[in-house]
Write a protein that holds these residues in place. Structure first.
Motif, PDB file in Angstrom:
ATOM      1  N   PRO A  44       0.824  -1.219   0.000  1.00  0.00           N
ATOM      2  CA  PRO A  44       0.000   0.000   0.000  1.00  0.00           C
ATOM      3  C   PRO A  44       0.855   1.265   0.000  1.00  0.00           C
ATOM      4  N   TYR A  45       0.244   2.348  -0.433  1.00  0.00           N
ATOM      5  CA  TYR A  45       0.899   3.655  -0.348  1.00  0.00           C
ATOM      6  C   TYR A  45       0.940   4.106   1.110  1.00  0.00           C
ATOM      7  N   ARG A  46       1.934   4.906   1.421  1.00  0.00           N
ATOM      8  CA  ARG A  46       1.991   5.592   2.708  1.00  0.00           C
ATOM      9  C   ARG A  46       1.733   7.076   2.483  1.00  0.00           C
ATOM     10  N   PHE A  47       1.432   7.792   3.553  1.00  0.00           N
ATOM     11  CA  PHE A  47       1.171   9.227   3.431  1.00  0.00           C
ATOM     12  C   PHE A  47       2.338   9.933   2.741  1.00  0.00           C
ATOM     13  N   CYS A  48       3.573   9.599   3.130  1.00  0.00           N
ATOM     14  CA  CYS A  48       4.745  10.265   2.558  1.00  0.00           C
ATOM     15  C   CYS A  48       4.878  10.007   1.062  1.00  0.00           C
ATOM     16  N   ASP A  49       4.401   8.850   0.587  1.00  0.00           N
ATOM     17  CA  ASP A  49       4.489   8.521  -0.839  1.00  0.00           C
ATOM     18  C   ASP A  49       3.589   9.410  -1.688  1.00  0.00           C
ATOM     19  N   LEU A  50       2.546   9.957  -1.079  1.00  0.00           N
ATOM     20  CA  LEU A  50       1.542  10.721  -1.815  1.00  0.00           C
ATOM     21  C   LEU A  50       1.822  12.213  -1.827  1.00  0.00           C
ATOM     22  N   ILE A  51       2.870  12.636  -1.126  1.00  0.00           N
ATOM     23  CA  ILE A  51       3.214  14.053  -1.082  1.00  0.00           C
ATOM     24  C   ILE A  51       3.986  14.430  -2.342  1.00  0.00           C
ATOM     25  N   SER A  52       3.641  15.576  -2.923  1.00  0.00           N
ATOM     26  CA  SER A  52       4.334  16.061  -4.120  1.00  0.00           C
ATOM     27  C   SER A  52       4.426  17.574  -4.062  1.00  0.00           C
ATOM     28  N   SER A  53       4.970  18.164  -5.100  1.00  0.00           N
ATOM     29  CA  SER A  53       5.082  19.624  -5.150  1.00  0.00           C
ATOM     30  C   SER A  53       3.705  20.286  -5.117  1.00  0.00           C
ATOM     31  N   HIS A  54       2.667  19.599  -5.612  1.00  0.00           N
ATOM     32  CA  HIS A  54       1.315  20.163  -5.592  1.00  0.00           C
ATOM     33  C   HIS A  54       0.771  20.273  -4.163  1.00  0.00           C
ATOM     34  N   THR A  55       1.321  19.465  -3.252  1.00  0.00           N
ATOM     35  CA  THR A  55       0.851  19.495  -1.869  1.00  0.00           C
ATOM     36  C   THR A  55       1.069  20.863  -1.233  1.00  0.00           C
ATOM     37  N   MET A  56       2.096  21.571  -1.659  1.00  0.00           N
ATOM     38  CA  MET A  56       2.403  22.884  -1.064  1.00  0.00           C
ATOM     39  C   MET A  56       1.238  23.845  -1.239  1.00  0.00           C
ATOM     40  N   ARG A  57       0.803  24.024  -2.460  1.00  0.00           N
ATOM     41  CA  ARG A  57      -0.295  24.951  -2.756  1.00  0.00           C
ATOM     42  C   ARG A  57      -1.587  24.511  -2.066  1.00  0.00           C
ATOM     43  N   ARG A  58      -1.862  23.210  -2.104  1.00  0.00           N
ATOM     44  CA  ARG A  58      -3.084  22.694  -1.491  1.00  0.00           C
ATOM     45  C   ARG A  58      -3.072  22.894   0.021  1.00  0.00           C
ATOM     46  N   THR A  59      -1.908  22.667   0.635  1.00  0.00           N
ATOM     47  CA  THR A  59      -1.778  22.861   2.082  1.00  0.00           C
ATOM     48  C   THR A  59      -1.965  24.327   2.444  1.00  0.00           C
ATOM     49  N   ALA A  60      -1.353  25.221   1.657  1.00  0.00           N
ATOM     50  CA  ALA A  60      -1.464  26.655   1.946  1.00  0.00           C
ATOM     51  C   ALA A  60      -2.912  27.126   1.891  1.00  0.00           C
ATOM     52  N   ILE A  61      -3.625  26.727   0.846  1.00  0.00           N
ATOM     53  CA  ILE A  61      -5.020  27.158   0.687  1.00  0.00           C
ATOM     54  C   ILE A  61      -5.881  26.612   1.822  1.00  0.00           C
TER      55      ILE A  61
END
Length: 332
Positions: free
Chosen positions: A257-274
């Protein structure tokens, strides 16, 4: 040129180029000849019926090729069909070619994909935990700085990569970030918090205001950073093919299975900020101004729903604590 005399963005050209490669591969593998015919009559005769049959067959076989030969999911197939429809619109309405409107029957498939963001507590950890920062190798310290900056300012990755000293404005010891989005041409001017100013000062001698790193390297190193922070819980990942849910794995053969860390990418930055800004009760119109989303953006309201889900969970947790119940871990 696009509508309104705007130049076509490089990212848009990449989408057309990728679609061309897919169409060429489809045509060669399936022995399906690709052509566009200009019709003599609008909606009559054998020619019109033959074209209608041809494009119906094309849509079915092309999407089958993407789904079953290339193992693509609904979003990817839908995005390519959307580009194809835009091309046909250009031929019909800009070039005024009578090719028929058969392409309007091409369904643009969509799927709801889970938005992966950092919780406020996780972002706070990366900002404030000096012991964790000291434990990182120099390369990951730079990645952490880049990531924290991106999780604060809500810019698209392409805009982050392009930032220079010209984007900074200092007024009465306050730092502002002035940007114009490459994608939407929206201008923003955002006050930067002290912890971001400290990051900028680390790289004051550089032309770019952030550490230089490619997008591919950033995506790899962010995952390493989050893994070292020990945010490695397993996550079920569901994608859709022709509307049917399919569980996917990091390793399909071993069903890893995927882990949380595996699903993090550069797009996570913008999504987290918003999401973080919305959770902190910054008005939606202000967050939209910062992020560059249009007033009626469907994408933006995904973040509104996500932030509401998180806030509801926090309120529910508080209510349970009031009556002495132990609250479950809230995962967004």
């Amino acid at each position: 040129m696009m509508k309104g005399s705007r130049r076509i963005r490089p990212s848009t050209i990449i989408n057309y180029t990728s679609l061309r490669v897919l169409l060429k591969g489809f045509s060669e593998k399936k022995k399906f000849p690709l052509r566009i015919m200009v019709l003599k009559n609008v909606r009559s005769g054998r020619e019109y019926k033959a074209e209608k049959k041809y494009w119906r067959s094309f849509y079915l076989q092309f999407t089958n090729y993407l789904f079953y030969d290339r193992k693509c999911f609904d979003n990817y197939v839908g995005s390519n069909i959307k580009v194809l429809r835009v091309f046909f619109n250009y031929l019909v309405y800009e070039r005024e070619l009578n090719i028929g409107l058969f392409y309007k029957k091409f369904d643009v498939l969509l799927e709801e994909i889970e938005i992966i963001v950092l919780l406020q507590s996780q972002l706070q950890f990366l900002i404030t935990n000096k012991e964790f920062e000291a434990s990182l190798p120099d390369k990951l310290k730079k990645v952490k700085d880049f990531f924290v900056f991106g999780c604060t300012v809500a810019l698209r990755i392409s805009d982050l990569m392009a930032l220079t000293k010209a984007n900074l404005e200092i007024v009465s010891d306050k730092y502002y970030l002035r940007t114009s989005s490459k994608k939407t041409e929206t201008f923003t001017r955002v006050l930067l918090p002290p912890y971001v100013v400290e990051i900028l000062k680390k790289y004051a001698g550089h032309k770019k205001i952030l550490p230089r790193i490619t997008k591919a390297q950033l995506n790899v190193k962010i995952k390493e950073l989050i893994e070292l922070a020990n945010w490695n819980e397993e996550r079920i990942v569901i994608r859709h093919r022709r509307g049917e849910p399919i569980e996917i794995y990091k390793n399909e053969k071993n069903k890893t299975p995927y882990r949380f860390c595996d699903l993090i990418s550069s797009h996570t930055m913008r999504r987290t900020a918003i999401t973080t800004l919305l959770c902190l009760n910054v008005p939606e119109n202000v967050v939209r101004k910062i992020s560059g989303h249009a007033p009626n953006s469907k994408e933006f309201y995904k973040y509104v729903e996500l932030s509401q889900k998180y806030m509801d969970g926090e309120i529910e947790k508080a209510h349970k604590e009031l009556i002495g119940e132990k609250s479950p871990l809230i995962v967004v």
